[in-house]
Design an enzyme around this catalytic site. Structure first.
Site, PDB file in Angstrom:
ATOM      1  N   SER A 107       0.867  -1.187   0.000  1.00 30.95           N
ATOM      2  CA  SER A 107       0.000   0.000   0.000  1.00 30.95           C
ATOM      3  C   SER A 107       0.897   1.228   0.000  1.00 30.95           C
ATOM      4  O   SER A 107       1.538   1.531   1.007  1.00 30.95           O
ATOM      5  CB  SER A 107      -0.920   0.007   1.217  1.00 30.95           C
ATOM      6  OG  SER A 107      -1.840  -1.056   1.131  1.00 30.95           O
ATOM      7  N   LYS A 182      -7.298   1.838  -2.629  1.00 32.67           N
ATOM      8  CA  LYS A 182      -6.822   1.376  -1.314  1.00 32.67           C
ATOM      9  C   LYS A 182      -6.789   2.528  -0.314  1.00 32.67           C
ATOM     10  O   LYS A 182      -7.139   2.361   0.861  1.00 32.67           O
ATOM     11  CB  LYS A 182      -5.430   0.747  -1.442  1.00 32.67           C
ATOM     12  CG  LYS A 182      -4.811   0.286  -0.111  1.00 32.67           C
ATOM     13  CD  LYS A 182      -5.685  -0.757   0.592  1.00 32.67           C
ATOM     14  CE  LYS A 182      -5.238  -1.018   2.027  1.00 32.67           C
ATOM     15  NZ  LYS A 182      -4.089  -1.885   2.162  1.00 32.67           N
ATOM     16  N   LYS A 250       0.662   5.726   8.159  1.00 33.53           N
ATOM     17  CA  LYS A 250       1.221   5.939   6.813  1.00 33.53           C
ATOM     18  C   LYS A 250       0.101   6.068   5.782  1.00 33.53           C
ATOM     19  O   LYS A 250       0.116   6.974   4.934  1.00 33.53           O
ATOM     20  CB  LYS A 250       2.167   4.773   6.478  1.00 33.53           C
ATOM     21  CG  LYS A 250       2.759   4.788   5.084  1.00 33.53           C
ATOM     22  CD  LYS A 250       2.026   3.852   4.114  1.00 33.53           C
ATOM     23  CE  LYS A 250       2.041   2.408   4.552  1.00 33.53           C
ATOM     24  NZ  LYS A 250       1.386   1.505   3.566  1.00 33.53           N
TER      25      LYS A 250
END
Length: 304
Positions: A107, A182, A250
């Protein structure tokens, strides 16, 4: 591609797997169970031993892992790690065969995926960005949702492999599209966990039977995959990581930056991003993202 005559070619492509963490290890093992030859590389010896015990081949270097692979899969924490394994003299692009298919299941930022696809094209290597949702349980059970960006022909070629890893497999658009979806996924998950955490503290402070309350809530419109997957974490205060706060921090950075770039306002997302950041600052970055409960407890003066 293979130099073997058609009659003696293996029925499945040879796979190199780079990154054998919480997600990568069970995913690579599911490919082995599905009949794929998997050669893996990661930095931790114990993870390589686990792959070998499952029937895979441990490679001593990244270059060795990818040299003879038809398909190379990367599953590492973030954009810097993808760039580290992809570029440079010891990286994937310099050592993979022309015609190989590189599937990045990490990701990362959409722009990193776009840049990687462009750099790989110059080497004759095809790329798909294919991040996943479902956490450790989804990886183990091979029921991940896989959101993919890239060329349709490459997607169709990789589909049997994806089907060994997940249940919901969707081509979302050109390079970077999988990462954009995502990022949206991580926004929804974080807000959902936060809402559940607030409800748990509210219910407990009200003296309600929490097990009963979460059961009935999950049967109605408030029910969700998040609540189904994380209910026991809340009930047992079990924050062993399936997906670490550090990684969700993140991801919230990715979605807030990407949303700013396209002019989309994320007012609730911004608040939850700050709550995730505060949890990390308090030393909880290594815990599961269901530990957002701890932040609500601190704010409410409840147990932590």
């Amino acid at each position: 591609m293979s130099n073997l005559p058609p009659s003696s070619r293996p029925t499945r492509p040879a796979v190199a797997w780079i990154g054998l963490g919480i997600m990568g290890s069970p995913m690579s093992e599911n490919l082995i169970k599905a009949g794929y030859d998997v050669t893996g590389h990661t930095l931790e010896r114990a993870k390589l031993d686990r792959l070998a015990a499952a029937g895979g081949t441990a490679a001593s270097s990244l270059a060795e892992a990818v040299r003879d692979a038809d398909v190379i899969i990367t599953m590492v924490p973030a954009s810097p790690q993808v760039e580290a394994v992809a570029y440079g003299p010891d990286g994937i692009l310099e050592n993979a065969r022309p015609g190989a298919l590189l599937i990045d299941m990490s990701s990362i930022t959409p722009q990193t995926s776009v840049d990687l696809a462009a750099a790989a094209k110059d080497k004759g290597i095809r790329v798909l960005d294919a991040p996943v949702s479902g956490g450790e349980a989804g990886a183990v059970e091979a029921v991940l949702s896989i959101m993919i960006g890239g060329e349709r022909a490459d997607f169709e070629e990789a589909k049997p492999l994806f089907e060994a890893l997940g249940k919901t497999i969707v081509l979302c658009g050109p390079h970077g599209s999988g990462q954009t979806v995502k990022a949206a996924n991580q926004l929804i998950v974080a807000v959902n966990i936060q809402a559940c955490a607030e409800a748990v503290v509210f219910l407990e402070k009200s003296g309600v039977d929490l097990t009963a309350a979460l059961d009935v809530l999950n049967g109605g419109l408030a029910g969700s995959t998040v609540l189904t997957r994380k209910k026991d974490n809340f009930l047992n205060r079990d924050f062993q990581p399936g997906f670490r706060i550090d990684l969700h921090h993140k991801d919230m950075g990715i979605v807030t930056d990407a949303a700013r770039a396209v002019g989309a306002a994320l007012p609730v997302g911004a608040v939850v991003a700050q709550l995730v950041a505060s949890l990390r600052a308090q030393g909880d970055g290594g815990l599961d993202h269901s530990a957002l409960l701890r932040a609500v407890e601190r704010l409410s003066g409840a147990r932590v």
